[in-house]
Design a protein around this motif. Sequence first.
Motif, PDB file in Angstrom:
ATOM      1  N   LEU A  88       0.830  -1.209   0.000  1.00 44.98           N
ATOM      2  CA  LEU A  88       0.000   0.000   0.000  1.00 44.98           C
ATOM      3  C   LEU A  88       0.864   1.260   0.000  1.00 44.98           C
ATOM      4  O   LEU A  88       0.567   2.237  -0.686  1.00 44.98           O
ATOM      5  N   THR A 122      -6.252   8.274  18.967  1.00 43.90           N
ATOM      6  CA  THR A 122      -7.214   7.483  18.205  1.00 43.90           C
ATOM      7  C   THR A 122      -7.607   6.190  18.905  1.00 43.90           C
ATOM      8  O   THR A 122      -8.423   5.438  18.397  1.00 43.90           O
ATOM      9  N   ILE A 123      -7.040   5.944  20.094  1.00 44.47           N
ATOM     10  CA  ILE A 123      -7.241   4.613  20.665  1.00 44.47           C
ATOM     11  C   ILE A 123      -8.695   4.382  21.102  1.00 44.47           C
ATOM     12  O   ILE A 123      -9.248   3.309  20.880  1.00 44.47           O
ATOM     13  N   ILE A 126     -10.847   3.869  17.944  1.00 43.36           N
ATOM     14  CA  ILE A 126     -10.492   2.615  17.268  1.00 43.36           C
ATOM     15  C   ILE A 126     -11.052   1.425  18.048  1.00 43.36           C
ATOM     16  O   ILE A 126     -11.557   0.464  17.458  1.00 43.36           O
ATOM     17  N   TYR A 127     -10.999   1.517  19.358  1.00 41.99           N
ATOM     18  CA  TYR A 127     -11.592   0.443  20.160  1.00 41.99           C
ATOM     19  C   TYR A 127     -13.084   0.310  19.857  1.00 41.99           C
ATOM     20  O   TYR A 127     -13.587  -0.795  19.643  1.00 41.99           O
ATOM     21  N   ILE A 129     -14.703   1.371  17.115  1.00 39.15           N
ATOM     22  CA  ILE A 129     -14.893   0.921  15.726  1.00 39.15           C
ATOM     23  C   ILE A 129     -14.644  -0.590  15.624  1.00 39.15           C
ATOM     24  O   ILE A 129     -15.432  -1.329  15.029  1.00 39.15           O
ATOM     25  N   PHE A 130     -13.546  -1.039  16.218  1.00 35.11           N
ATOM     26  CA  PHE A 130     -13.211  -2.467  16.157  1.00 35.11           C
ATOM     27  C   PHE A 130     -14.287  -3.307  16.828  1.00 35.11           C
ATOM     28  O   PHE A 130     -14.616  -4.394  16.358  1.00 35.11           O
ATOM     29  N   ARG A 131     -14.829  -2.808  17.924  1.00 34.75           N
ATOM     30  CA  ARG A 131     -15.864  -3.586  18.596  1.00 34.75           C
ATOM     31  C   ARG A 131     -17.096  -3.700  17.698  1.00 34.75           C
ATOM     32  O   ARG A 131     -17.681  -4.769  17.559  1.00 34.75           O
ATOM     33  N   ILE A 144      -4.649  -4.949  11.003  1.00 28.25           N
ATOM     34  CA  ILE A 144      -5.119  -3.662  10.460  1.00 28.25           C
ATOM     35  C   ILE A 144      -4.588  -2.511  11.309  1.00 28.25           C
ATOM     36  O   ILE A 144      -4.108  -1.493  10.792  1.00 28.25           O
ATOM     37  N   ALA A 148      -2.161   0.376   9.836  1.00 31.67           N
ATOM     38  CA  ALA A 148      -2.512   1.793   9.840  1.00 31.67           C
ATOM     39  C   ALA A 148      -1.422   2.605  10.545  1.00 31.67           C
ATOM     40  O   ALA A 148      -1.048   3.681  10.087  1.00 31.67           O
ATOM     41  N   LEU A 149      -0.886   2.075  11.653  1.00 26.90           N
ATOM     42  CA  LEU A 149       0.127   2.815  12.400  1.00 26.90           C
ATOM     43  C   LEU A 149       1.398   3.016  11.582  1.00 26.90           C
ATOM     44  O   LEU A 149       2.062   4.036  11.708  1.00 26.90           O
ATOM     45  N   LEU A 151       1.676   2.786   8.129  1.00 28.68           N
ATOM     46  CA  LEU A 151       1.495   3.213   6.745  1.00 28.68           C
ATOM     47  C   LEU A 151       1.967   4.642   6.452  1.00 28.68           C
ATOM     48  O   LEU A 151       2.672   4.856   5.447  1.00 28.68           O
ATOM     49  N   PRO A 152       1.625   5.640   7.289  1.00 28.77           N
ATOM     50  CA  PRO A 152       2.059   7.010   6.954  1.00 28.77           C
ATOM     51  C   PRO A 152       3.569   7.098   6.788  1.00 28.77           C
ATOM     52  O   PRO A 152       4.058   7.702   5.818  1.00 28.77           O
TER      53      PRO A 152
ATOM     54  N   ALA B  21      -4.223   3.243   0.300  1.00 31.04           N
ATOM     55  CA  ALA B  21      -3.590   3.862   1.465  1.00 31.04           C
ATOM     56  C   ALA B  21      -4.491   4.937   2.060  1.00 31.04           C
ATOM     57  O   ALA B  21      -4.619   5.049   3.279  1.00 31.04           O
ATOM     58  N   VAL B  24      -7.188   3.361   4.189  1.00 25.34           N
ATOM     59  CA  VAL B  24      -6.712   2.924   5.503  1.00 25.34           C
ATOM     60  C   VAL B  24      -6.495   4.137   6.415  1.00 25.34           C
ATOM     61  O   VAL B  24      -6.939   4.162   7.571  1.00 25.34           O
ATOM     62  N   ILE B  25      -5.822   5.168   5.884  1.00 24.83           N
ATOM     63  CA  ILE B  25      -5.548   6.344   6.716  1.00 24.83           C
ATOM     64  C   ILE B  25      -6.853   7.068   7.063  1.00 24.83           C
ATOM     65  O   ILE B  25      -7.043   7.536   8.180  1.00 24.83           O
ATOM     66  N   PHE B  28      -8.641   4.880   9.759  1.00 28.54           N
ATOM     67  CA  PHE B  28      -8.014   4.660  11.062  1.00 28.54           C
ATOM     68  C   PHE B  28      -7.287   5.874  11.613  1.00 28.54           C
ATOM     69  O   PHE B  28      -6.706   5.802  12.688  1.00 28.54           O
ATOM     70  N   PHE B  29      -7.308   6.997  10.892  1.00 26.86           N
ATOM     71  CA  PHE B  29      -6.789   8.243  11.486  1.00 26.86           C
ATOM     72  C   PHE B  29      -7.813   9.367  11.400  1.00 26.86           C
ATOM     73  O   PHE B  29      -8.180   9.954  12.407  1.00 26.86           O
ATOM     74  N   PRO B  32     -11.375   8.267  13.014  1.00 27.50           N
ATOM     75  CA  PRO B  32     -11.279   8.205  14.486  1.00 27.50           C
ATOM     76  C   PRO B  32     -11.121   9.577  15.134  1.00 27.50           C
ATOM     77  O   PRO B  32     -11.697   9.815  16.200  1.00 27.50           O
TER      78      PRO B  32
END
Lengths: 276, 296
Positions: A88, A122-123, A126-127, A129-131, A144, A148-149, A151-152, B21, B24-25, B28-29, B32
């Motif tokens: 990606l 974001t924690i 994200i928790y 969303i994941f749930r 995932i 995501a962590l 990728l940037p 990409a 995903v960003i 998850f960024f 959120p």
Amino acid sequence: MRPMIRRVVSIFGQASVVVVTLAMLAPVFYMIMMSFRTSAEIAEEPLAMPQALYLGNYANALENMNYWQGVLNSLGITLTVTVLVALLGSMAAYPLARRTNRFTRGVILIVALGLATPPFVTITPIYVIFRNLGLLDSYPGIVIAFTALNLPLAVFFYTSFISAIPKELEEAARLDNCGDWQVYWYIVRPLLGPATATLSLFVTLMVWNDFTYPLLLLSSPEKFTVMISVYRFVGNLNIQPDMLFPAAVLGSAPLLVLFMIFQRRIVSGVTAGAVK
Amino acid sequence: MPEAWGRVLQPIRIYLFTVPALLVIGAFFVYPILLSVNLSFTNFTGVGVANYIGWANYERFLSRSRYLNSVGVTIKFTFLVVVFQTLIGLVFAALLHRMPAIRNFCRAVLFTPAMMSFVIVGYVWQFIYAPYTGGLNAFLSAIGLESLARGWLGDPSTALFAIAATHVWMFVGYTTAIFLVGFANIPSDIEEAGRLDGASSWQRFRYLELPLLAPSFTVNIILSTVGTLKTFELPFIMTRGGPDRATNTLSLEIVNNLFGSYKFGFASALSIVMLLIVVAVAIVQNIYLKRREDNQ
């Protein structure tokens, strides 16, 4: 006589720097030494060397901390995340490196936002969303999250790497009627090896050592990464040295061994990633 | 028809490469963060409905000394770590730059702790600092400094310093390595000119190298600041935020509200506060350090 004195001073100076540097490793040395001693011995003589090569602590740790399962889980997650991030990240980096316009500038801004956001911001969402998606306590979920962590950073890393590749090869391929995808897949992607190698070091370090995400996202012991196994084994109250030290050695040994082998590459890779 | 589509898509096809990409960003960024802003105005507890309660979470944050205190702890901790890590890293790099024979070896040794995880470093150092069985007090009494021995993590006046020292120990090799890159980038003719002019080692450091290291200072300070502002694992393992909340950082407070008391709404408000602090600090540092680079 003077050059002689200068040489002695220089050797003395270098020796002192080596001694001070090695002293920085004292806690690591301490961790290894203590792992061969019983709790009673440590309580009696906190700094003594082990009397014999006592392996009882390790036997107990290996039996009760689910170590090999944790190693396998960490390895599997590392590999999957590396592949995803490399694919990606390099795909997104290709147009970012080759075109400059309003769109690519906007994308770079969004990626920078991802890079600058601390995971604690974001924690909570994200928790949630994941749930809602049923991704808690699952491999896809943790994969995932780590993808995501990382990728940037990967996008930035590949963008600067691809920018440095001459365009001539791609232009030749385009004359042969290759489309964008073919150019990326057959021309650009095979050249990315060195960048991917460095990136995989980042991913390995992060997946192996990260604590917060797997602690919050995983709950069944058979899915734990190594660090969570260490944490669950050692606990948080009434910590026993005969459990703490062998678990600490087992938890850090794989990366320390990896570091001894690839020391130069890891230091320059991680530093280059930071400087860029 | 597909051919026509192909012609329409042709000019933008290359940009489609960014879509995975971006998804995903975005998921998850970006999403959120928006969700966090939204949750921060609710009393959501993780289950059931989230009721909008206006600015109540932010008022709670501002009105209780506990939360403002955790911001203070975070900033004090970050300041300690950034200052000492940068200075010690600079000293190591300046020395090693002059000692090519031992440079790579020492760089690798200093870098080793950065390979370990916060959890393990936290556990090992917690034991080193332990009052009776720990290595530090035993070492101090072995060299006749018994009077300095104390419960390092149990004393509110030393606990934060003890954790900061652990953090610096972990990452000083990183700082050193970045400064060494900076030293290596100094053109050798500049150093040579200084040497021919009879400048001493210290004068070369002070008047030639230090100004030219400005970009390395920028990278080091921003990296360590951003890395330290989010500190969670070390206090979580070593002190649980105690004693007397002396080491209760903002991220520890976020996790405690989230998984200790299920205050998802309030935890989100704390996250937004954290984001604002990080962004504000990053902007101020960037402007200041870049200006400093230009002035050199």
